[in-house]
Design a protein around this motif. Structure first.
Motif, PDB file in Angstrom:
ATOM      1  N   LEU A   1       5.314  22.162   5.238  1.00 56.98           N
ATOM      2  CA  LEU A   1       4.450  22.102   4.067  1.00 56.98           C
ATOM      3  C   LEU A   1       3.805  23.460   3.788  1.00 56.98           C
ATOM      4  O   LEU A   1       3.737  23.903   2.635  1.00 56.98           O
ATOM      5  N   ALA A   2       3.351  24.149   4.834  1.00 61.00           N
ATOM      6  CA  ALA A   2       2.754  25.473   4.667  1.00 61.00           C
ATOM      7  C   ALA A   2       3.776  26.452   4.094  1.00 61.00           C
ATOM      8  O   ALA A   2       3.457  27.257   3.206  1.00 61.00           O
ATOM      9  N   PHE A   3       5.002  26.395   4.561  1.00 57.38           N
ATOM     10  CA  PHE A   3       6.058  27.271   4.061  1.00 57.38           C
ATOM     11  C   PHE A   3       6.321  27.012   2.577  1.00 57.38           C
ATOM     12  O   PHE A   3       6.442  27.956   1.775  1.00 57.38           O
ATOM     13  N   VAL A   4       6.382  25.751   2.191  1.00 53.82           N
ATOM     14  CA  VAL A   4       6.628  25.403   0.789  1.00 53.82           C
ATOM     15  C   VAL A   4       5.477  25.884  -0.085  1.00 53.82           C
ATOM     16  O   VAL A   4       5.704  26.422  -1.182  1.00 53.82           O
ATOM     17  N   VAL A   5       4.245  25.729   0.383  1.00 57.33           N
ATOM     18  CA  VAL A   5       3.081  26.187  -0.388  1.00 57.33           C
ATOM     19  C   VAL A   5       3.113  27.697  -0.560  1.00 57.33           C
ATOM     20  O   VAL A   5       2.832  28.215  -1.651  1.00 57.33           O
ATOM     21  N   ILE A   6       3.473  28.426   0.487  1.00 55.20           N
ATOM     22  CA  ILE A   6       3.547  29.891   0.395  1.00 55.20           C
ATOM     23  C   ILE A   6       4.621  30.321  -0.602  1.00 55.20           C
ATOM     24  O   ILE A   6       4.393  31.186  -1.455  1.00 55.20           O
ATOM     25  N   VAL A   7       5.797  29.722  -0.526  1.00 50.49           N
ATOM     26  CA  VAL A   7       6.884  30.081  -1.443  1.00 50.49           C
ATOM     27  C   VAL A   7       6.500  29.735  -2.879  1.00 50.49           C
ATOM     28  O   VAL A   7       6.721  30.527  -3.803  1.00 50.49           O
ATOM     29  N   PHE A   8       5.893  28.567  -3.076  1.00 52.17           N
ATOM     30  CA  PHE A   8       5.462  28.180  -4.426  1.00 52.17           C
ATOM     31  C   PHE A   8       4.404  29.145  -4.952  1.00 52.17           C
ATOM     32  O   PHE A   8       4.452  29.559  -6.111  1.00 52.17           O
ATOM     33  N   GLY A   9       3.450  29.503  -4.112  1.00 54.70           N
ATOM     34  CA  GLY A   9       2.401  30.433  -4.526  1.00 54.70           C
ATOM     35  C   GLY A   9       2.964  31.786  -4.898  1.00 54.70           C
ATOM     36  O   GLY A   9       2.562  32.379  -5.915  1.00 54.70           O
ATOM     37  N   LEU A  10       3.876  32.292  -4.102  1.00 54.88           N
ATOM     38  CA  LEU A  10       4.501  33.576  -4.426  1.00 54.88           C
ATOM     39  C   LEU A  10       5.282  33.508  -5.731  1.00 54.88           C
ATOM     40  O   LEU A  10       5.279  34.454  -6.527  1.00 54.88           O
ATOM     41  N   THR A  11       5.947  32.396  -5.966  1.00 55.70           N
ATOM     42  CA  THR A  11       6.698  32.223  -7.211  1.00 55.70           C
ATOM     43  C   THR A  11       5.763  32.210  -8.413  1.00 55.70           C
ATOM     44  O   THR A  11       6.035  32.851  -9.430  1.00 55.70           O
ATOM     45  N   VAL A  12       4.667  31.487  -8.300  1.00 55.25           N
ATOM     46  CA  VAL A  12       3.701  31.423  -9.408  1.00 55.25           C
ATOM     47  C   VAL A  12       3.132  32.802  -9.696  1.00 55.25           C
ATOM     48  O   VAL A  12       3.034  33.222 -10.854  1.00 55.25           O
ATOM     49  N   VAL A  13       2.777  33.540  -8.665  1.00 58.17           N
ATOM     50  CA  VAL A  13       2.216  34.873  -8.860  1.00 58.17           C
ATOM     51  C   VAL A  13       3.244  35.799  -9.500  1.00 58.17           C
ATOM     52  O   VAL A  13       2.924  36.554 -10.426  1.00 58.17           O
ATOM     53  N   LYS A  14       4.473  35.734  -9.050  1.00 54.28           N
ATOM     54  CA  LYS A  14       5.515  36.609  -9.593  1.00 54.28           C
ATOM     55  C   LYS A  14       5.777  36.297 -11.066  1.00 54.28           C
ATOM     56  O   LYS A  14       5.946  37.204 -11.876  1.00 54.28           O
ATOM     57  N   VAL A  15       5.793  35.023 -11.424  1.00 54.53           N
ATOM     58  CA  VAL A  15       6.055  34.657 -12.819  1.00 54.53           C
ATOM     59  C   VAL A  15       4.873  35.020 -13.708  1.00 54.53           C
ATOM     60  O   VAL A  15       5.059  35.529 -14.818  1.00 54.53           O
ATOM     61  N   THR A  16       3.657  34.800 -13.256  1.00 53.18           N
ATOM     62  CA  THR A  16       2.497  35.087 -14.094  1.00 53.18           C
ATOM     63  C   THR A  16       2.252  36.576 -14.257  1.00 53.18           C
ATOM     64  O   THR A  16       1.676  36.998 -15.255  1.00 53.18           O
ATOM     65  N   ARG A  17       2.697  37.387 -13.298  1.00 49.51           N
ATOM     66  CA  ARG A  17       2.534  38.841 -13.428  1.00 49.51           C
ATOM     67  C   ARG A  17       3.553  39.437 -14.381  1.00 49.51           C
ATOM     68  O   ARG A  17       3.425  40.570 -14.805  1.00 49.51           O
ATOM     69  N   GLY A  18       4.596  38.710 -14.694  1.00 50.49           N
ATOM     70  CA  GLY A  18       5.613  39.213 -15.610  1.00 50.49           C
ATOM     71  C   GLY A  18       6.774  39.878 -14.904  1.00 50.49           C
ATOM     72  O   GLY A  18       7.684  40.368 -15.552  1.00 50.49           O
ATOM     73  N   ASP A  19       6.763  39.931 -13.589  1.00 56.05           N
ATOM     74  CA  ASP A  19       7.870  40.552 -12.859  1.00 56.05           C
ATOM     75  C   ASP A  19       9.172  39.781 -13.058  1.00 56.05           C
ATOM     76  O   ASP A  19      10.247  40.353 -13.071  1.00 56.05           O
ATOM     77  N   PHE A  20       9.046  38.482 -13.231  1.00 60.73           N
ATOM     78  CA  PHE A  20      10.242  37.662 -13.369  1.00 60.73           C
ATOM     79  C   PHE A  20      10.982  37.992 -14.664  1.00 60.73           C
ATOM     80  O   PHE A  20      12.194  38.135 -14.673  1.00 60.73           O
ATOM     81  N   ASP A  21      10.244  38.161 -15.768  1.00 63.74           N
ATOM     82  CA  ASP A  21      10.868  38.489 -17.049  1.00 63.74           C
ATOM     83  C   ASP A  21      11.523  39.865 -16.996  1.00 63.74           C
ATOM     84  O   ASP A  21      12.624  40.062 -17.511  1.00 63.74           O
TER      85      ASP A  21
END
Length: 54
Positions: free
Chosen positions: A25-45
């Motif tokens: 569960l901790a691993f999934v939360v970390i991966v999800f958090g990193l994904t959210v941060v990356k998408v909201t910063r615009g790095d994904f686009d």
């Protein structure tokens, strides 16, 4: 039929399963958090348009 008390091995197995579940569960939360941060910063686009991989 009466309900028997749980055996000692079942208690240890439950404790181990609980630990593995919490670690997963901790691993999934970390991966999800990193994904959210990356998408909201615009790095994904930027990565999708230029084809860069960091």
């Amino acid at each position: 039929m009466s309900i028997r008390a749980t055996h000692e091995i079942h208690e240890r197995r439950f404790g181990r399963n609980l630990g593995v579940g919490l670690a997963l569960l901790a691993f999934v939360v970390i991966v999800f958090g990193l994904t959210v941060v990356k998408v909201t910063r615009g790095d994904f686009d930027a990565m999708m348009t230029t084809g860069e991989q960091n």
